[in-house]
Scaffold this motif. Structure first.
Motif, PDB file in Angstrom:
ATOM      1  N   ILE A 469       0.836  -1.205   0.000  1.00 13.41           N
ATOM      2  CA  ILE A 469       0.000   0.000   0.000  1.00 13.41           C
ATOM      3  C   ILE A 469       0.868   1.250   0.000  1.00 13.41           C
ATOM      4  N   ALA A 470       1.899   1.259   0.852  1.00 11.49           N
ATOM      5  CA  ALA A 470       2.800   2.414   0.908  1.00 11.49           C
ATOM      6  C   ALA A 470       3.469   2.644  -0.438  1.00 11.49           C
ATOM      7  N   LEU A 510      -5.951   5.202  -2.990  1.00 10.54           N
ATOM      8  CA  LEU A 510      -6.434   3.912  -3.489  1.00 10.54           C
ATOM      9  C   LEU A 510      -7.956   3.843  -3.366  1.00 10.54           C
ATOM     10  N   THR A 511      -8.544   2.989  -4.158  1.00 14.68           N
ATOM     11  CA  THR A 511      -9.998   2.941  -4.282  1.00 14.68           C
ATOM     12  C   THR A 511     -10.655   2.350  -3.038  1.00 14.68           C
ATOM     13  N   PHE A 549      -9.067   2.095   3.735  1.00 16.48           N
ATOM     14  CA  PHE A 549      -9.978   2.217   2.598  1.00 16.48           C
ATOM     15  C   PHE A 549     -10.732   0.908   2.321  1.00 16.48           C
ATOM     16  N   VAL A 550     -10.667  -0.041   3.259  1.00 14.85           N
ATOM     17  CA  VAL A 550     -11.340  -1.330   3.095  1.00 14.85           C
ATOM     18  C   VAL A 550     -12.318  -1.562   4.249  1.00 14.85           C
ATOM     19  N   SER A 551     -13.539  -1.992   3.917  1.00 14.12           N
ATOM     20  CA  SER A 551     -14.542  -2.396   4.914  1.00 14.12           C
ATOM     21  C   SER A 551     -14.957  -3.830   4.616  1.00 14.12           C
ATOM     22  N   LEU A 688      -6.873  -6.055  -3.952  1.00 19.35           N
ATOM     23  CA  LEU A 688      -6.649  -4.647  -3.642  1.00 19.35           C
ATOM     24  C   LEU A 688      -5.942  -3.881  -4.744  1.00 19.35           C
ATOM     25  N   PHE A 689      -5.107  -4.564  -5.531  1.00 21.04           N
ATOM     26  CA  PHE A 689      -4.257  -3.830  -6.461  1.00 21.04           C
ATOM     27  C   PHE A 689      -4.441  -4.228  -7.916  1.00 21.04           C
ATOM     28  N   SER A 690      -5.414  -5.078  -8.203  1.00 22.70           N
ATOM     29  CA  SER A 690      -5.606  -5.479  -9.599  1.00 22.70           C
ATOM     30  C   SER A 690      -6.259  -4.347 -10.388  1.00 22.70           C
TER      31      SER A 690
END
Length: 690
Positions: A469-470, A510-511, A549-551, A688-690
């Motif tokens: 993430i960083a 990030l989304t 940013f994640v639930s 998370l990153f696709s």
């Protein structure tokens, strides 16, 4: 590309009715909402789902009725019926309170549910278009209906910002000011502004009472305004000329001219040689000097208007070049008749009624107000009496009634023409209406083992994810000439005259992502498989929990032999610890079949109302589901639509079953506990990153 699965009519309605104890059915040709036994039932008639307008009406109808079920306190309406003095009072208050109740519930729905405001706004636009077809010219409506129309449009625009009502609201306001006067309209608006603060059905009823009281009061307001305007006219008509140096109104207590105790009212200083007498009548009008060359009140002036009324609007610019009546409010200041530059420094009145985007804004509502005729006053009072007595017609449609009528007609036409397809209503509606939700209390003692395993496995995943993430959020985009951190070859560049030697970094956001984990709790998922699956679930939750940013949420399917029962293990706003307690309890259940179809629909329900940009379902199962063909079709439907992604985690020897079901690139397999960390990280990275 298909329409998003999240726009499935049964899914959308089912998601909203999840927590409302409402049964949503799809049958027949009539739309209705009614209590059936201990629950409410909303029925949507069968119609051609390819008809976008009818589909939008069905969304809005179910949404609107769910709003009443969830937010309306029907006891308040019952109390209204039991406590009012007359049937006419009940009739009026029911109509007005229904307007306020609708604004309240629709505002609450818009705050609570994703996409609700858009659907409700579209509904209101359609209703307004339909009402306009019936009454294309608002000025042709009876005055009583125009008043009710104003209450309706003002309420929905002010409380809900439905812009479809803006043009009609402005038109209505102009008409009412012409027929009732500014004072009456401003009084009504001051009460209606309370619609913005409605927070309960009781608030709606309290505001209804205030509107009822103001409608009674407006009759006196209109009479008073007419009397004031008549007095102003009398003052103007009683003067052959207006003297700008003196004015007064003995009826309202205004002071008279400074020289009113004498019969000599000087009007022009040294030029006043004829000792003209002031008008000593109770009207307080002071007569000007007929011989004064520059006096505003010159009888020979062709443009003498001299309005010295209480509104403070002084026009009367006769022969003086810049004379604007600076004494329009005080009523006791002498004017200098020899001055050619008399300015309106003391004129504090509102010089006009300001028509802008927000309608009339004048603080002094009688300013430049065209006087009401006696006929207008009588008509206004008759209109208010009609409203209060319950004899006025509200020209605006009730949302629930209008939508039910539209859906009923559409359903009859579609069924008669053969446009309704049974397949449109079978799978989606049957699965959605059949789902029953239950809760697990939790077992904190049994959760210790789960915590130990999950903590061990999630540490690695959490650390790796945080590092990714960083790295993802940090991005060097360019060089700049000032900053704190220089690039590696800064000296060389500066020697060459290039002083942009500082790194410019931007943090990339990030989304926001919502993830619902669907845990297979069927009979085959007990013992070691169940332990691995529960540990994988908790490890994934713990790994994702620190990511802002994640639930996440968790549900189980197949816990009991009934295929339509789903257990809520973790809601989006709950913690990993709460999840662990409930997961430990779920391990003790015997389990039944593998109703993955129910689990998928339930997950879609849960995630459809989330406002995160990305919505993801993760299914944890050991293999072959019931109704495999239908499950495969639904997964493909999700995959090829917008809005939701679906992944699978196979437990045990399920690799050959799970990957074909979810797709090779969308599934991982975990046979043993020690594989948890690596496989969960692999999946998390892709998600998370696709």
């Amino acid at each position: 590309m298909y329409q998003s699965i999240l726009n499935s009519l049964p899914l959308y309605i089912g998601a909203i009715s999840n927590d409302l104890n409402v049964d949503v059915t799809f049958s027949g040709s009539g739309a209705y909402c009614a209590p059936v036994g201990s629950k409410w039932q909303i029925n949507i008639p069968l119609f051609d789902v390819d008809n976008a307008e009818a589909r939008a009406a069905a969304y809005a109808y179910a949404l609107h009725e769910c709003g009443h079920i969830n937010y309306t306190n029907f006891a308040v309406l019952k109390d209204l019926i039991n406590t009012q003095k007359s049937k006419s009072e009940i009739s009026l208050k029911k109509r007005i309170s229904n307007i306020f109740e609708d604004t309240y519930i629709e505002r609450e729905l818009s705050k609570e549910y994703a996409g609700a405001y858009k659907r409700l706004s579209e509904m209101r636009t359609w209703l307004q278009d339909e009402d306009e077809k019936k009454n294309p010219d608002a000025s042709n409506l009876p005055l009583s209906s125009q008043i009710l129309n104003f209450i309706y449009t003002y309420s929905f625009f002010a409380a809900n910002n439905y812009t479809c009502y803006k043009a009609l609201l402005d038109e209505n306001e102009v008409l009412l000011v012409e027929q009732l006067g500014n004072d009456a309209v401003l009084e009504l608006k001051s009460v209606l502004n309370g619609v913005k603060q409605l927070a309960s059905s009781q608030d709606c009823m309290d505001l209804t009472d205030r509107v009822y009281d103001i409608l009674e009061k407006l009759k006196d307001v209109i009479r008073d305004q007419q009397q004031q305007q008549q007095q102003q006219q009398d003052q103007q008509g009683g003067n052959d000329s207006e003297d700008d140096t003196a004015q007064g109104d003995s009826d309202s207590g205004d002071s008279q001219d400074d020289d009113s105790n004498s019969d000599d009212s000087q009007s022009g200083g040294d030029n006043s040689q004829n000792n003209d007498q002031g008008d000593d009548s109770q009207s307080g009008d002071s007569q000007g000097d007929d011989n004064s060359q520059d006096d505003q009140g010159d009888d020979n002036s062709q443009d003498d208007q001299g309005d010295d009324s209480q509104s403070g609007d002084s026009q009367g610019d006769d022969n003086s070049q810049d004379d604007q009546g600076d004494d329009s409010q005080s009523g006791n200041s002498q004017g200098d008749d020899n001055s050619q530059d008399k300015n309106a420094d003391n004129n504090n009145s509102s010089d006009s009624t300001n028509m802008g985007d927000q309608g009339y804004k004048s603080d002094d509502s009688t300013a430049n107000q065209k006087p009401l005729t006696q006929e207008q006053v009588d008509d206004a009072i008759d209109a208010l009496n009609d409203i209060i007595s319950g004899n006025a017609e509200l020209p605006n449609s009730d949302a629930g009634d209008a939508l039910a009528e539209k859906l009923g007609k559409q359903s009859e036409d579609d069924q008669a023409s053969g446009k309704v397809k049974a397949s449109d209503y079978t799978t989606d509606s049957k699965v959605n209406s059949a789902i029953t939700y239950r809760s697990l209390k939790g077992n904190s003692l049994g959760a210790k083992t789960l915590h130990r395993i999950a903590d061990t496995q999630s540490v690695f995943v959490r650390q790796r994810l945080q590092g990714l993430i960083a790295a993802k959020q940090r991005k060097v985009v360019s060089r700049k000439s000032a900053g704190k951190r220089m690039i590696g070859n800064a000296g060389t560049r500066m020697a060459q005259g290039d002083y942009k030697v500082f790194r410019q970094e931007l943090t990339r956001k990030l989304t926001n992502t919502a993830i619902t984990i669907l845990l297979d709790d069927s009979g085959s998922m007990k013992n070691e498989k169940g332990q691995v699956a529960a540990s994988a679930t908790l490890a994934l939750i713990k790994a994702l929990e620190p990511i802002n940013f994640v639930s996440t949420s968790v549900e189980t399917f197949g816990t009991e032999s009934s295929s339509n029962i789903v257990y809520k293990v973790k809601d989006f706003n709950e913690s990993a610890n709460q999840c662990a307690d409930r997961l430990s309890e779920h391990l003790a259940y015997g389990g039944g079949y593998t109703p993955l179809l129910t689990g998928l629909w339930s997950g879609l329900r849960s995630i459809s109302q989330r406002k995160e940009a990305r919505k993801i379902l993760i299914v944890i199962t050991d293999g072959e589901p019931d109704q495999r063909t239908q499950c495969t079709e639904l997964i493909n439907r999700i995959r090829t639509s917008d809005g939701v992604e679906v992944f699978g985690i196979g437990i045990g020897d399920a690799n050959t079953l799970v990957k074909p079901l979810f797709g090779e690139q969308y599934a991982v397999s975990i046979k043993k506990i020690d594989q948890l960390a690596s496989e969960i990280f692999k999946l998390s990275e892709q998600i998370l990153f696709s």
